[in-house]
Design a protein around this motif. Structure first.
Motif, mmCIF file in Angstrom:
data_model
loop_
_atom_site.group_PDB
_atom_site.id
_atom_site.type_symbol
_atom_site.label_atom_id
_atom_site.label_comp_id
_atom_site.label_asym_id
_atom_site.label_seq_id
_atom_site.Cartn_x
_atom_site.Cartn_y
_atom_site.Cartn_z
ATOM 1 N N GLY A 1 17.234 44.844 25.907
ATOM 2 C CA GLY A 1 16.083 44.360 25.143
ATOM 3 C C GLY A 1 14.804 44.350 25.956
ATOM 4 N N ALA A 2 14.886 43.911 27.187
ATOM 5 C CA ALA A 2 13.711 43.860 28.062
ATOM 6 C C ALA A 2 13.450 45.195 28.749
ATOM 7 N N LYS A 3 14.426 46.096 28.681
ATOM 8 C CA LYS A 3 14.353 47.414 29.322
ATOM 9 C C LYS A 3 14.197 47.285 30.847
ATOM 10 N N ILE A 4 14.957 46.344 31.405
ATOM 11 C CA ILE A 4 14.902 46.126 32.853
ATOM 12 C C ILE A 4 16.284 46.288 33.462
ATOM 13 N N GLN A 5 16.322 47.079 34.516
ATOM 14 C CA GLN A 5 17.543 47.292 35.304
ATOM 15 C C GLN A 5 17.299 46.714 36.696
ATOM 16 N N ILE A 6 18.299 46.008 37.206
ATOM 17 C CA ILE A 6 18.252 45.506 38.583
ATOM 18 C C ILE A 6 19.468 46.041 39.315
ATOM 19 N N ARG A 7 19.207 46.742 40.410
ATOM 20 C CA ARG A 7 20.291 47.181 41.294
ATOM 21 C C ARG A 7 20.193 46.343 42.552
ATOM 22 N N ALA A 8 21.285 45.703 42.904
ATOM 23 C CA ALA A 8 21.310 44.824 44.077
ATOM 24 C C ALA A 8 22.404 45.295 45.027
ATOM 25 N N ARG A 9 22.101 45.247 46.302
ATOM 26 C CA ARG A 9 23.100 45.577 47.317
ATOM 27 C C ARG A 9 23.169 44.428 48.305
ATOM 28 N N GLY A 10 24.370 44.281 48.890
ATOM 29 C CA GLY A 10 24.516 43.206 49.847
ATOM 30 C C GLY A 10 25.848 43.235 50.559
ATOM 31 N N THR A 11 26.088 42.155 51.269
ATOM 32 C CA THR A 11 27.316 41.974 52.019
ATOM 33 C C THR A 11 28.158 40.923 51.316
ATOM 34 N N ALA A 12 29.394 41.276 51.049
ATOM 35 C CA ALA A 12 30.281 40.387 50.293
ATOM 36 C C ALA A 12 31.279 39.690 51.205
ATOM 37 N N ARG A 13 31.642 38.481 50.796
ATOM 38 C CA ARG A 13 32.692 37.721 51.466
ATOM 39 C C ARG A 13 33.624 37.169 50.401
ATOM 40 N N VAL A 14 34.911 37.284 50.635
ATOM 41 C CA VAL A 14 35.906 36.700 49.745
ATOM 42 C C VAL A 14 36.355 35.396 50.394
ATOM 43 N N LEU A 15 36.075 34.289 49.739
ATOM 44 C CA LEU A 15 36.334 32.958 50.294
ATOM 45 C C LEU A 15 37.465 32.302 49.514
ATOM 46 N N ASP A 16 38.611 32.127 50.183
ATOM 47 C CA ASP A 16 39.774 31.591 49.477
ATOM 48 C C ASP A 16 40.010 30.106 49.692
ATOM 49 N N ASP A 17 39.423 29.500 50.703
ATOM 50 C CA ASP A 17 39.612 28.059 50.888
ATOM 51 C C ASP A 17 38.407 27.477 51.607
ATOM 52 N N ALA A 18 37.242 27.687 51.018
ATOM 53 C CA ALA A 18 35.995 27.177 51.579
ATOM 54 C C ALA A 18 35.475 26.057 50.670
ATOM 55 N N PRO A 19 34.530 25.274 51.144
ATOM 56 C CA PRO A 19 33.982 24.223 50.279
ATOM 57 C C PRO A 19 33.463 24.766 48.938
ATOM 58 N N VAL A 20 32.792 25.911 48.961
ATOM 59 C CA VAL A 20 32.277 26.478 47.712
ATOM 60 C C VAL A 20 33.429 26.878 46.783
ATOM 61 N N THR A 21 34.540 27.305 47.346
ATOM 62 C CA THR A 21 35.705 27.687 46.545
ATOM 63 C C THR A 21 36.328 26.448 45.908
ATOM 64 N N ARG A 22 36.481 25.408 46.686
ATOM 65 C CA ARG A 22 37.050 24.165 46.158
ATOM 66 C C ARG A 22 36.161 23.580 45.061
ATOM 67 N N GLN A 23 34.837 23.663 45.260
ATOM 68 C CA GLN A 23 33.907 23.144 44.245
ATOM 69 C C GLN A 23 33.954 23.987 42.974
ATOM 70 N N ALA A 24 34.007 25.310 43.128
ATOM 71 C CA ALA A 24 34.084 26.196 41.959
ATOM 72 C C ALA A 24 35.369 25.926 41.166
ATOM 73 N N TRP A 25 36.458 25.700 41.877
ATOM 74 C CA TRP A 25 37.739 25.387 41.217
ATOM 75 C C TRP A 25 37.622 24.057 40.470
#
Length: 194
Positions: free
Chosen positions: A82-106
């Protein structure tokens, strides 16, 4: 449209913020690409506009988790027709299986959403169409006690953005801007030919 790069960066940040908060946003389910050249649609769970990180939820047993642990490069493609906008983002990924952010997301997830992690690992072969879930949980919300076995399969996929490409598609002529993250965390932008 926009005439200043800081306006484009503000627009980009606002769109990603909305995408994470509003499930009706067209950018809520972007395509995520890993270094093994595999792509999948994922739900954007959070965008931190200060740190410029994207948060997704994943199964630790999914092939993408192994791919990102071997090669942390990730690309994320957002599009708002609808807005005719595309965003391409690149970055570095981390898979966090038992971090504070993971516990909070759960903790912030519903039991119905958590049940996805009770099933077979993603990509497990089957002789018939399957949800992968144990039959007793198909369409049923498990109890906290029943979900104990799901927790070890849950992970957060965090992507720290390092480059951004914003494209506005217009019949009068497309407009494009690119941004690279500087060492101090700021963004250096430039206009690009579409």
């Amino acid at each position: 449209m926009y005439e200043q790069l800081d306006e484009v960066l503000a627009d980009l940040s606002a769109r990603l913020t909305r995408a994470a908060r509003d499930r009706r946003s067209p950018m809520h389910t972007p395509a995520v690409v890993t270094g093994d050249v595999d792509a999948r649609i994922m739900v954007l769970r959070a965008f931190d506009r200060e740190a410029f990180t994207l948060r997704f939820h994943t199964d630790i047993r999914a092939p993408k988790a192994a791919a990102l642990n071997a090669d942390p490069r990730a690309a994320v493609l957002f599009y708002d027709k609808g807005a005719k906008i595309q965003i391409r983002a690149r970055g570095t990924a981390r898979v966090l299986d038992d971090a504070p952010v993971t516990r909070q997301a759960w903790a912030d997830s519903t039991n119905f959403a958590r049940r996805c992690y009770l099933g077979e690992g993603p990509g497990t072969p089957s002789n018939a169409p399957t949800s992968g879930l144990p039959r007793e949980f198909e369409g049923v919300e498990p109890t906290d006690e029943q979900l104990v076995a799901a927790w070890p399969n849950f992970a957060v996929l965090m992507v720290e953005l390092t480059s951004l490409d914003w494209l506005y598609l217009a019949h009068t002529g497309h407009v494009r801007a690119g941004f690279e993250r500087a060492e101090d965390g700021s963004w250096e932008g430039r206009w690009l030919s579409p």
